[in-house]
Scaffold this motif. Structure first.
Motif, PDB file in Angstrom:
ATOM      1  N   ARG A  34       0.804  -1.227   0.000  1.00  0.00           N
ATOM      2  CA  ARG A  34       0.000   0.000   0.000  1.00  0.00           C
ATOM      3  C   ARG A  34       0.833   1.271   0.000  1.00  0.00           C
ATOM      4  N   ARG A  35       2.005   1.238   0.597  1.00  0.00           N
ATOM      5  CA  ARG A  35       2.830   2.449   0.710  1.00  0.00           C
ATOM      6  C   ARG A  35       3.437   2.884  -0.623  1.00  0.00           C
ATOM      7  N   THR A  36       3.336   2.055  -1.648  1.00  0.00           N
ATOM      8  CA  THR A  36       3.863   2.428  -2.962  1.00  0.00           C
ATOM      9  C   THR A  36       2.839   3.209  -3.782  1.00  0.00           C
ATOM     10  N   LYS A  37       1.622   3.321  -3.288  1.00  0.00           N
ATOM     11  CA  LYS A  37       0.566   4.025  -4.020  1.00  0.00           C
ATOM     12  C   LYS A  37       0.802   5.528  -3.997  1.00  0.00           C
ATOM     13  N   THR A  38       0.330   6.194  -5.025  1.00  0.00           N
ATOM     14  CA  THR A  38       0.489   7.643  -5.153  1.00  0.00           C
ATOM     15  C   THR A  38      -0.074   8.382  -3.950  1.00  0.00           C
ATOM     16  N   SER A  39      -1.196   7.940  -3.431  1.00  0.00           N
ATOM     17  CA  SER A  39      -1.813   8.636  -2.296  1.00  0.00           C
ATOM     18  C   SER A  39      -0.881   8.659  -1.084  1.00  0.00           C
ATOM     19  N   ARG A  68     -11.463  -1.514  14.214  1.00  0.00           N
ATOM     20  CA  ARG A  68     -11.929  -2.267  13.052  1.00  0.00           C
ATOM     21  C   ARG A  68     -12.004  -1.437  11.776  1.00  0.00           C
ATOM     22  N   ALA A  69     -11.944  -0.101  11.916  1.00  0.00           N
ATOM     23  CA  ALA A  69     -11.975   0.770  10.736  1.00  0.00           C
ATOM     24  C   ALA A  69     -11.337   2.109  11.098  1.00  0.00           C
ATOM     25  N   VAL A  70     -10.758   2.763  10.098  1.00  0.00           N
ATOM     26  CA  VAL A  70     -10.162   4.085  10.298  1.00  0.00           C
ATOM     27  C   VAL A  70     -10.490   4.981   9.109  1.00  0.00           C
ATOM     28  N   ILE A  71     -10.535   6.266   9.392  1.00  0.00           N
ATOM     29  CA  ILE A  71     -10.687   7.282   8.351  1.00  0.00           C
ATOM     30  C   ILE A  71      -9.897   8.503   8.801  1.00  0.00           C
ATOM     31  N   SER A  72      -9.193   9.122   7.858  1.00  0.00           N
ATOM     32  CA  SER A  72      -8.384  10.298   8.175  1.00  0.00           C
ATOM     33  C   SER A  72      -8.426  11.295   7.031  1.00  0.00           C
ATOM     34  N   PHE A  73      -8.220  12.547   7.372  1.00  0.00           N
ATOM     35  CA  PHE A  73      -7.992  13.609   6.393  1.00  0.00           C
ATOM     36  C   PHE A  73      -6.567  14.095   6.604  1.00  0.00           C
ATOM     37  N   TRP A  74      -5.866  14.385   5.512  1.00  0.00           N
ATOM     38  CA  TRP A  74      -4.466  14.800   5.584  1.00  0.00           C
ATOM     39  C   TRP A  74      -4.247  16.126   4.875  1.00  0.00           C
ATOM     40  N   HIS A  75      -3.347  16.932   5.447  1.00  0.00           N
ATOM     41  CA  HIS A  75      -2.868  18.132   4.769  1.00  0.00           C
ATOM     42  C   HIS A  75      -1.959  17.692   3.627  1.00  0.00           C
ATOM     43  N   LEU A  76      -1.932  18.467   2.538  1.00  0.00           N
ATOM     44  CA  LEU A  76      -0.932  18.249   1.504  1.00  0.00           C
ATOM     45  C   LEU A  76      -0.757  19.498   0.664  1.00  0.00           C
ATOM     46  N   GLY A  82       2.638  25.070  -4.508  1.00  0.00           N
ATOM     47  CA  GLY A  82       2.457  24.620  -3.132  1.00  0.00           C
ATOM     48  C   GLY A  82       1.099  24.950  -2.553  1.00  0.00           C
ATOM     49  N   HIS A  83       0.057  24.879  -3.384  1.00  0.00           N
ATOM     50  CA  HIS A  83      -1.297  25.146  -2.891  1.00  0.00           C
ATOM     51  C   HIS A  83      -1.652  24.133  -1.809  1.00  0.00           C
ATOM     52  N   ARG A  84      -2.155  24.630  -0.711  1.00  0.00           N
ATOM     53  CA  ARG A  84      -2.538  23.766   0.402  1.00  0.00           C
ATOM     54  C   ARG A  84      -3.903  23.146   0.123  1.00  0.00           C
ATOM     55  N   ALA A  85      -4.042  21.892   0.502  1.00  0.00           N
ATOM     56  CA  ALA A  85      -5.294  21.170   0.299  1.00  0.00           C
ATOM     57  C   ALA A  85      -5.453  20.152   1.417  1.00  0.00           C
ATOM     58  N   VAL A  86      -6.612  19.532   1.440  1.00  0.00           N
ATOM     59  CA  VAL A  86      -6.896  18.454   2.381  1.00  0.00           C
ATOM     60  C   VAL A  86      -7.335  17.251   1.557  1.00  0.00           C
ATOM     61  N   MET A  87      -6.777  16.090   1.890  1.00  0.00           N
ATOM     62  CA  MET A  87      -7.104  14.863   1.172  1.00  0.00           C
ATOM     63  C   MET A  87      -7.765  13.867   2.123  1.00  0.00           C
ATOM     64  N   LEU A  88      -8.843  13.267   1.664  1.00  0.00           N
ATOM     65  CA  LEU A  88      -9.529  12.229   2.426  1.00  0.00           C
ATOM     66  C   LEU A  88      -8.834  10.897   2.198  1.00  0.00           C
ATOM     67  N   GLY A  89      -8.588  10.196   3.274  1.00  0.00           N
ATOM     68  CA  GLY A  89      -8.053   8.848   3.158  1.00  0.00           C
ATOM     69  C   GLY A  89      -6.750   8.704   3.919  1.00  0.00           C
ATOM     70  N   PRO A  90      -6.444   7.535   4.257  1.00  0.00           N
ATOM     71  CA  PRO A  90      -7.134   6.322   3.851  1.00  0.00           C
ATOM     72  C   PRO A  90      -8.400   6.056   4.671  1.00  0.00           C
TER      73      PRO A  90
END
Length: 103
Positions: A34-39, A68-76, A82-90
């Motif tokens: 999973r760590r090789t994925k673009t996300s 049993r389950a996780v959800i996160s939002f990440w800064h990027l 360098g536009h700031r955004a928020v990404m959903l996942g994993p």
């Protein structure tokens, strides 16, 4: 279907024990590659958005309340500007619980 909102709790990314549990869950849900994925590369060097990460804990006869389950939002940052955004996942659910309405 989930009927008990008390089993959804904020997820603390500073807690190393929780991170280890979540990493195991993510490996089971997405595979060890999973760590090789673009996300994942987009999130490198970034932190999760405080207050927007949650874990779903369900009671287990053997282990008690278990993640049993996780959800996160990440800064990027996006693009050369360098536009700031928020990404959903994993978003991950234990494989044996996928398709049950928990994700």
């Amino acid at each position: 279907m989930l009927t008990n909102p008390d089993c959804i709790k904020p997820f603390n990314h500073d807690n190393s024990a929780l991170i280890a549990q979540a990493d195991g869950l993510l490996d089971r849900a997405f595979g060890i590659g999973r760590r090789t994925k673009t996300s994942y590369r987009l999130r490198e060097g970034e932190r999760p958005v405080k207050g927007l990460s949650f874990g779903l804990y369900l009671d287990d006869e053997k282990t008690g309340s278990t993640l049993r389950a996780v959800i996160s939002f990440w800064h990027l940052c996006i693009g050369e500007q360098g536009h700031r955004a928020v990404m959903l996942g994993p978003i991950a659910v234990e494989p044996h619980l996928q398709g049950t309405g928990l994700g």
